[in-house]
Design a protein around this motif. Structure first.
Motif, PDB file in Angstrom:
ATOM      1  N   LEU A  62       0.983  -0.650   0.128  1.00  0.00           N
ATOM      2  CA  LEU A  62       0.190  -0.004   0.063  1.00  0.00           C
ATOM      3  C   LEU A  62       0.749   1.517   0.038  1.00  0.00           C
ATOM      4  N   THR A  63       0.665   2.505  -0.950  1.00  0.00           N
ATOM      5  CA  THR A  63       0.972   3.133  -0.766  1.00  0.00           C
ATOM      6  C   THR A  63       0.440   4.081  -1.727  1.00  0.00           C
ATOM      7  N   ARG A  64      -0.028   5.718  -1.402  1.00  0.00           N
ATOM      8  CA  ARG A  64      -0.330   6.691  -1.741  1.00  0.00           C
ATOM      9  C   ARG A  64       0.242   7.411  -2.521  1.00  0.00           C
ATOM     10  N   ASP A  65       1.338   7.118  -3.956  1.00  0.00           N
ATOM     11  CA  ASP A  65       2.514   7.317  -4.610  1.00  0.00           C
ATOM     12  C   ASP A  65       1.636   6.846  -5.297  1.00  0.00           C
ATOM     13  N   PRO A  66       0.871   7.391  -6.975  1.00  0.00           N
ATOM     14  CA  PRO A  66       0.388   6.926  -7.629  1.00  0.00           C
ATOM     15  C   PRO A  66       1.990   6.276  -8.616  1.00  0.00           C
ATOM     16  N   ASP A  67       2.487   7.767  -8.825  1.00  0.00           N
ATOM     17  CA  ASP A  67       4.295   6.661  -9.308  1.00  0.00           C
ATOM     18  C   ASP A  67       4.825   5.471  -8.796  1.00  0.00           C
ATOM     19  N   TYR A  68       4.877   5.135  -7.494  1.00  0.00           N
ATOM     20  CA  TYR A  68       5.564   4.199  -7.123  1.00  0.00           C
ATOM     21  C   TYR A  68       5.445   2.608  -7.857  1.00  0.00           C
ATOM     22  N   SER A  69       6.773   2.118  -7.571  1.00  0.00           N
ATOM     23  CA  SER A  69       6.381   1.447  -8.849  1.00  0.00           C
ATOM     24  C   SER A  69       7.387   0.462  -8.112  1.00  0.00           C
ATOM     25  N   VAL A  70       7.158  -0.879  -8.720  1.00  0.00           N
ATOM     26  CA  VAL A  70       8.589  -2.508  -8.441  1.00  0.00           C
ATOM     27  C   VAL A  70       8.090  -2.938  -9.439  1.00  0.00           C
ATOM     28  N   GLU A  71       9.628  -3.266 -10.345  1.00  0.00           N
ATOM     29  CA  GLU A  71       9.578  -3.885 -10.963  1.00  0.00           C
ATOM     30  C   GLU A  71       9.743  -5.792 -11.057  1.00  0.00           C
ATOM     31  N   SER A  72       8.527  -6.164 -10.401  1.00  0.00           N
ATOM     32  CA  SER A  72       8.780  -7.761 -10.238  1.00  0.00           C
ATOM     33  C   SER A  72       7.410  -8.095  -9.801  1.00  0.00           C
ATOM     34  N   PRO A  73       7.298  -9.481 -10.446  1.00  0.00           N
ATOM     35  CA  PRO A  73       6.030 -10.545 -10.620  1.00  0.00           C
ATOM     36  C   PRO A  73       5.383 -10.351  -9.250  1.00  0.00           C
ATOM     37  N   GLN A  74       6.258 -10.372  -8.574  1.00  0.00           N
ATOM     38  CA  GLN A  74       6.046 -10.906  -6.773  1.00  0.00           C
ATOM     39  C   GLN A  74       5.299  -9.701  -6.353  1.00  0.00           C
ATOM     40  N   VAL A  75       5.327  -8.836  -6.336  1.00  0.00           N
ATOM     41  CA  VAL A  75       4.982  -7.032  -6.012  1.00  0.00           C
ATOM     42  C   VAL A  75       3.649  -6.570  -6.857  1.00  0.00           C
ATOM     43  N   THR A  76       2.925  -6.280  -6.051  1.00  0.00           N
ATOM     44  CA  THR A  76       1.357  -5.454  -6.464  1.00  0.00           C
ATOM     45  C   THR A  76       1.259  -4.230  -5.318  1.00  0.00           C
ATOM     46  N   ILE A  77       1.511  -3.251  -6.612  1.00  0.00           N
ATOM     47  CA  ILE A  77       0.985  -1.870  -6.126  1.00  0.00           C
ATOM     48  C   ILE A  77      -0.521  -1.565  -5.874  1.00  0.00           C
ATOM     49  N   VAL A  78      -1.007  -1.570  -4.442  1.00  0.00           N
ATOM     50  CA  VAL A  78      -1.936  -0.985  -4.259  1.00  0.00           C
ATOM     51  C   VAL A  78      -2.276   0.547  -3.894  1.00  0.00           C
ATOM     52  N   ASN A  79      -3.282   1.203  -4.332  1.00  0.00           N
ATOM     53  CA  ASN A  79      -3.265   3.065  -3.566  1.00  0.00           C
ATOM     54  C   ASN A  79      -4.300   3.637  -2.558  1.00  0.00           C
ATOM     55  N   SER A  80      -5.170   2.566  -2.584  1.00  0.00           N
ATOM     56  CA  SER A  80      -6.562   3.430  -1.519  1.00  0.00           C
ATOM     57  C   SER A  80      -6.776   1.554  -0.518  1.00  0.00           C
ATOM     58  N   LEU A  81      -7.558   2.446  -0.002  1.00  0.00           N
ATOM     59  CA  LEU A  81      -8.315   0.427   0.791  1.00  0.00           C
ATOM     60  C   LEU A  81      -8.803  -0.128  -0.284  1.00  0.00           C
ATOM     61  N   ASP A  82     -10.211   0.910  -0.814  1.00  0.00           N
ATOM     62  CA  ASP A  82     -10.957   0.611  -1.440  1.00  0.00           C
ATOM     63  C   ASP A  82      -9.978  -0.590  -2.816  1.00  0.00           C
ATOM     64  N   GLU A  83      -8.753  -0.330  -2.848  1.00  0.00           N
ATOM     65  CA  GLU A  83      -8.713  -0.815  -4.626  1.00  0.00           C
ATOM     66  C   GLU A  83      -7.466  -2.570  -3.721  1.00  0.00           C
ATOM     67  N   LEU A  84      -7.333  -2.092  -2.558  1.00  0.00           N
ATOM     68  CA  LEU A  84      -6.716  -2.792  -1.080  1.00  0.00           C
ATOM     69  C   LEU A  84      -8.152  -4.418  -1.710  1.00  0.00           C
ATOM     70  N   LEU A  85      -9.775  -3.597  -0.812  1.00  0.00           N
ATOM     71  CA  LEU A  85     -10.108  -4.666  -0.911  1.00  0.00           C
ATOM     72  C   LEU A  85     -11.379  -5.130  -2.007  1.00  0.00           C
ATOM     73  N   ALA A  86     -10.707  -4.886  -2.789  1.00  0.00           N
ATOM     74  CA  ALA A  86     -11.464  -5.175  -4.251  1.00  0.00           C
ATOM     75  C   ALA A  86     -10.456  -5.953  -5.171  1.00  0.00           C
ATOM     76  N   MET A  87      -9.507  -6.005  -5.061  1.00  0.00           N
ATOM     77  CA  MET A  87      -8.121  -6.896  -5.452  1.00  0.00           C
ATOM     78  C   MET A  87      -8.630  -8.622  -4.394  1.00  0.00           C
ATOM     79  N   LEU A  88      -8.748  -8.747  -3.188  1.00  0.00           N
ATOM     80  CA  LEU A  88      -9.452  -9.879  -2.492  1.00  0.00           C
ATOM     81  C   LEU A  88     -10.185 -10.710  -2.494  1.00  0.00           C
ATOM     82  N   SER A  89      -9.878 -11.748  -3.196  1.00  0.00           N
ATOM     83  CA  SER A  89     -10.702 -12.669  -3.390  1.00  0.00           C
ATOM     84  C   SER A  89     -10.831 -13.957  -2.306  1.00  0.00           C
TER      85      SER A  89
END
Ligand SMILES: NC(=O)c1ccc[n+]([C@@H]2O[C@H](COP(=O)([O-])OP(=O)(O)OC[C@H]3O[C@@H](n4cnc5c(N)ncnc54)[C@H](OP(=O)(O)O)[C@@H]3O)[C@@H](O)[C@H]2O)c1
Length: 165
Positions: A62-89
């Motif tokens: 979780l970061t609020r920085d929309p430009d934050y990125s990490v080059e790895s298939p093992q890392v997913t960046i989310v920018n808000s609680l809503d975005e996090l909750l929407a991606m949980l299975s």
């Protein structure tokens, strides 16, 4: 299910200078056992405090920085609680691994807390906000083994959210 995994000192100390305040290999081993193979949710500061990308686990950061990125298939960046909750299975287990800000943000979604309580005080700048005991019950408590490498008295506690009666 959403579980918290963390270690604290006697006064709920969690971190200092974006590091753990102690050296306790048995807790790192326990952390690995609990988290291997499952997605881990964490704040950007905790992500940056890791020694690197941990194998065998998706890192959801979780970061609020929309430009934050990490080059790895093992890392997913989310920018808000809503975005996090929407991606949980539903049906998937997630471990929230901190830090303080992310534990505060997600406490109401957690069902279980794996808490390593270390019986010492530490110099710290980050403290865990203890959950309300009326909502949580200890379901397991085990003393950690002490040896040459693990000299701090500690116990492994599992707390579950109380079921509504
Ligand atoms: N003892 C333990 O078990 C344990 C576990 C983990 C961490 N720690 C320690 O805890 C400390 C770090 O904790 P912390 O509380 O300072 O930081 P943190 O929770 O790891 O990360 C905070 C960051 O998360 C992002 N964030 C927070 N709320 C957000 C939201 N609603 N939406 C999007 N992004 C959000 C922000 O990133 P941006 O600033 O990029 O926007 C914020 O700065 C370190 O000392 C670490 O070593 C200890």
């Amino acid at each position: 299910m959403i579980s918290f995994v963390l270690a604290v000192g006697k006064n709920n100390e969690m971190g200092v200078d974006n590091k753990l305040p102690w050296h306790l290999p048995s807790d790192l081993k326990y952390f690995r056992k609990l988290t291997e193979g499952k997605p881990m949710i964490m704040g950007r500061e905790t992500f940056e405090s890791l020694p690197g990308i941990l194998p065998g686990r998706l890192h959801i950061v979780l970061t609020r920085d929309p430009d934050y990125s990490v080059e790895s298939p093992q890392v997913t960046i989310v920018n808000s609680l809503d975005e996090l909750l929407a991606m949980l299975s539903p049906g998937q287990d997630y471990n929230v691994i901190g830090g303080k800000m992310i534990f505060d943000l997600l406490l109401s979604y957690a069902d279980r807390i794996y808490l390593t309580k270390i019986d010492s005080t530490f110099n710290a700048d980050t403290y865990f906000s203890e959950p309300d005991p009326k909502d949580w019950e200890i379901v397991e408590e085990k003393e950690g083994t002490l040896d040459e490498e693990n000299t701090l008295v500690h116990k492994f506690i599992i707390m579950d959210r109380k079921k509504e009666r």
